[in-house]
Design a protein around this motif. Structure first.
Motif, short mmCIF file in Angstrom:
data_model
loop_
_atom_site.label_atom_id
_atom_site.label_comp_id
_atom_site.label_asym_id
_atom_site.label_seq_id
_atom_site.Cartn_x
_atom_site.Cartn_y
_atom_site.Cartn_z
N UNK A 163 0.34 -15.36 1.55
CA UNK A 163 -0.96 -15.48 2.02
C UNK A 163 -2.15 -15.58 0.84
N UNK A 164 -3.13 -16.49 1.46
CA UNK A 164 -4.22 -16.83 0.74
C UNK A 164 -5.26 -15.41 0.75
N UNK A 165 -5.17 -14.69 1.96
CA UNK A 165 -6.11 -13.53 2.02
C UNK A 165 -5.45 -12.32 2.01
N UNK A 166 -6.06 -11.12 2.00
CA UNK A 166 -5.39 -9.83 1.80
C UNK A 166 -5.91 -9.00 2.68
N UNK A 167 -5.20 -7.96 3.16
CA UNK A 167 -6.06 -6.48 3.78
C UNK A 167 -5.48 -5.43 3.03
N UNK A 168 -6.24 -4.45 3.49
CA UNK A 168 -6.42 -3.19 2.78
C UNK A 168 -5.31 -2.26 3.35
N UNK A 169 -4.47 -1.49 2.43
CA UNK A 169 -3.83 -0.50 2.85
C UNK A 169 -4.80 0.76 3.08
N UNK B 150 -3.60 10.11 -10.49
CA UNK B 150 -4.45 9.41 -9.56
C UNK B 150 -4.93 10.09 -8.49
N UNK B 151 -6.33 10.01 -8.37
CA UNK B 151 -6.84 10.80 -7.25
C UNK B 151 -7.42 9.95 -6.06
N UNK B 152 -7.54 8.81 -6.48
CA UNK B 152 -7.78 7.76 -5.40
C UNK B 152 -7.47 6.30 -5.59
N UNK B 153 -7.08 5.44 -4.68
CA UNK B 153 -6.26 4.06 -4.67
C UNK B 153 -6.81 3.20 -3.60
N UNK B 154 -6.82 2.07 -3.98
CA UNK B 154 -6.92 1.01 -2.79
C UNK B 154 -5.98 -0.21 -3.22
#
Length: 703
Positions: free
Chosen positions: A487-493, A695-699
């Motif tokens: 895929x050329x695009x991405x989506x966030x978990x 790690x306390x935050x992640x994207x």
């Protein structure tokens, strides 16, 4: 410009360009100053011993050589053909050469892939397809040509070859720009240095800079490769060239144009803005052991140092001069460049005191004073003593004023003897041309001022250290392993899924529970204890602080429930997808650092790490590494970060567990290498203290 996977291409075509047995020129001219005439003049003048076949249907001879009306009329199939005609005639000539069985062509005409004209771009694609179908190789179009002064094969129309007569040497120049192949040629020849290869690839439509570099660095007489680049559509070939160059001991120095913001590629994560295109190029070059300079002057100033074959064991500098002022200025320049001055061993210093006048300086920098005028042996007696000090790596001998009354030839002999006996770099600073000439006669590298000398030595020593730790053989472009149809695009978990993905990859993450109702919240607090953080969890909101979706340091279960309800309402009013509310333990106090990554379309995965927190972009304190890499690689990169000096334990603070941070960076590198669906990720902040990291935050973005 071609991009994407390339079919296997025979190297014999490149060999036919670099060492052709015969060359034909379509569009040959009797005027030696025209594009179709210069290559003929140059080959006749500069020692080409193969056959030259001018093709011009309107002439019987061209520059005293028999001319032929067409390619078909030649008595042999030439190894290489120069195509010096324009427009549609170029396309036709490429097709004729392919049909005739020519191994390689140089297309000099412009107006193809480099212009925003669909017709020209289509013609370039047609020429490439025609050549590849026949197994023929092509330089250009829009190319000044190739030139090998080792054998006189000058398939090139550069004006500089007329202005400054060639001399064979140990330097190779390869450029995507014709002008930027000629400029370093001219500057280096003006310094008396010989050049073996000068190649301009133009549009890189078929043979590109990387592939040509792979061939050139195998030339046993080449000791230095200089590159000018404006794009890197085929990073694998350049990586292959770098691997061969490292094996052969050939340093590669490059200028990469297009460092402006307009050339930078944005990414969805905060760290993507840090890992812009220019920073990624730097990281790629570092992995390959290629030294990147910012100007032609830097490239040219350092070139002669590489030809000496010195391999500095360190960066400790020794300065000796007959001028106290120049000792001071050179020491200042060394400090500016982070080159420490050698502290002489006590026995070395004691012996120097016996040699030098009482008013001279026996510590580094060594000021022999004007006594040099009356005692010409001061350099010769002092330098061998200093050279015995094992901590002395590099020597600068500065002679700002000399001439009548000074035995300059003796100074030159003494300096050359130390260089020959120790194998250590010894360079001269001598602004007077007559003085400089004596040192040059002895093969010493001479600079006109101390700042240029120190800058050049710094780059030279730093480059050797970079080559030693480089791993060009480990580079793999994203096209090698990427699944077809990626895929050329991405989506966030969501944050919860992002943290789980990281934890599974070995990155320590904060304990948390994903809650969808009040009962879940109460159970989470009971299990985690207080205080807790409560955060809205939505794949639509990878960065939550800006949306007011974070509540920290919640002390009671009822407050956690209230925060849950408040955040649910806020996500609803913002029309965000509801994945739940994340209740997490509060991390212990510590330093905020970050690690992120994105998948560059040219170079593949790149990991970025540095100072973290909400000011991450403004702080501009980050390092980049393309995986695979080791903990040692990470620690070396961390040494260059400003934040690292804080982590060692200042003013009674305990030192942070920096190795734990390095391990987290390595885990992210492994994740990006093994999981092609992960397009980018942003782990900010990680809390780092003396006991470890979390790690306390992640994207995480997938696609």
């Amino acid at each position: 410009m071609t991009t994407g996977p390339q079919p296997a291409r025979s190297p014999s075509g490149i060999a036919a360009l670099l060492a052709p047995r015969s060359v034909a020129i379509i569009g040959a001219s009797s005027d030696p100053d025209k594009i179709g005439g210069r290559p003929i003049k140059y080959m006749k003048q500069f020692g080409y011993t193969g056959d030259i076949y001018p093709i011009n249907p309107s002439r019987e001879t061209v520059q005293d050589l028999p001319a032929f009306p067409s390619l078909e009329a030649l008595p042999v199939i030439p190894d290489a053909v120069i195509i010096a005609v324009a427009g549609d005639r170029t396309v036709k000539a490429v097709a004729e050469c392919a049909a005739r069985g020519v191994k390689a062509v140089v297309v000099m005409a412009s107006g193809f892939g480099e212009v925003p004209d669909p017709t020209g771009q289509a013609q370039q694609r047609e020429m490439v397809a025609t050549a590849r179908a026949a197994g023929m190789r092509m330089i250009g179009p829009n190319s000044q040509g190739v030139a090998n002064f080792g054998n006189g094969a000058i398939l090139n129309f550069s004006t500089l070859f007329t202005e400054q007569e060639p001399m064979d040497g140990e330097i190779a120049i390869i450029s995507q720009s014709g002008a930027m192949s000629s400029v370093p040629y001219g500057l280096l020849r003006a310094r008396g240095l010989g050049i073996r290869h000068v190649h301009a690839t133009g549009n890189d439509a078929d043979i590109n800079v990387g592939e040509l570099s792979e061939a050139v660095v195998q030339d046993p007489d080449v000791k230095l490769l200089l590159l000018y680049l404006e794009n890197l559509a085929d990073p694998d070939s350049l990586a292959g060239a770098a691997a061969t160059a490292k094996q052969r001991g050939v340093p590669i120095v490059a200028i990469m144009g297009g460092r402006s913001a307009d050339g930078q590629r944005a990414a969805k994560s905060h760290t993507g803005a840090i890992a812009n295109e220019d920073a990624v190029v730097n990281a790629y070059f570092e992995k390959l052991g290629i030294w990147r300079v910012r100007s032609m002057r830097e490239m040219v100033d350092t070139a002669e140092l590489y030809l000496k074959g010195w391999t500095p064991e360190g960066r400790n500098l020794v300065i000796m001069s007959n001028s106290g002022a120049l000792c001071v200025l050179t020491a200042d320049a060394a400090t500016d460049r982070g080159m420490p001055l050698t502290t002489f061993a006590p026995d070395i210093e004691a012996e120097l005191r016996e040699i030098l006048p009482g008013f001279a300086t026996s510590t580094n920098p060594v000021d022999v004073t004007a006594a040099l005028l009356s005692d010409s042996g001061l350099f010769g007696r002092s330098l061998p003593v200093i050279a015995r000090d094992t901590s002395a790596d590099i020597f600068i001998l500065a002679v700002p004023v000399a001439g009548k009354g000074y035995d300059v030839p003796r100074f030159a002999r003494d300096a050359a003897a130390v260089s020959d006996q120790t194998g250590k770099p010894v360079v001269i600073v001598a602004p007077q041309q007559s003085v400089a000439a004596e040192f040059k006669k002895k093969g010493l590298v001479v600079f006109g001022d101390e700042a240029t000398a120190v800058d050049s030595l710094d780059r030279y020593a730093s480059h050797h250290a970079l080559i030693a730790r480089s791993r060009p053989e480990s580079f793999r472009s994203p096209l090698v392993d990427a699944p077809s149809g990626a895929a050329a695009s991405s989506t966030s978990l969501s944050e919860a899924d992002s943290l789980l993905r990281l934890a599974a990859s070995g990155v320590p993450t904060i304990p948390f529970r994903l809650c969808r109702n009040e009962s879940d919240v109460r159970e989470a607090v009971a299990n985690l204890g207080t205080p807790v953080a409560v955060k809205g969890c939505s794949a639509d909101a990878p960065h939550k602080s800006e949306l007011g979706l974070v509540a920290l340091d919640i002390q009671t279960t009822n407050d956690a429930v209230a925060a849950y309800e408040r955040l649910c309402e806020r996500m609803k009013s913002a029309n965000l997808a509801f994945d739940g509310v994340l209740v997490a333990a509060m991390a212990s106090r510590g330093h905020e650092v970050m690690v992120g990554a994105h998948r560059d379309k040219t170079f593949g995965p790149v990991v970025v790490f540095g100072a973290g927190g909400k000011y991450v972009e403004a702080l501009d304190d980050a390092a980049l590494l393309p995986p695979p890499f080791s903990r040692d690689d990470v620690r070396h990169a961390m040494a260059g970060l400003r934040v690292t000096s804080i982590l060692t334990g200042l003013r009674g603070e305990p030192p942070a567990a920096v190795d734990a941070w390095a391990d987290a960076v390595c885990a992210v590198g492994d994740l990006m290498t093994a999981n092609h669906d992960v397009q980018s990720l942003d782990v900010n902040p990680l809390i780092l203290n003396e006991s470890g990291i979390v790690a306390v935050d992640a994207a995480v973005f997938v696609g």
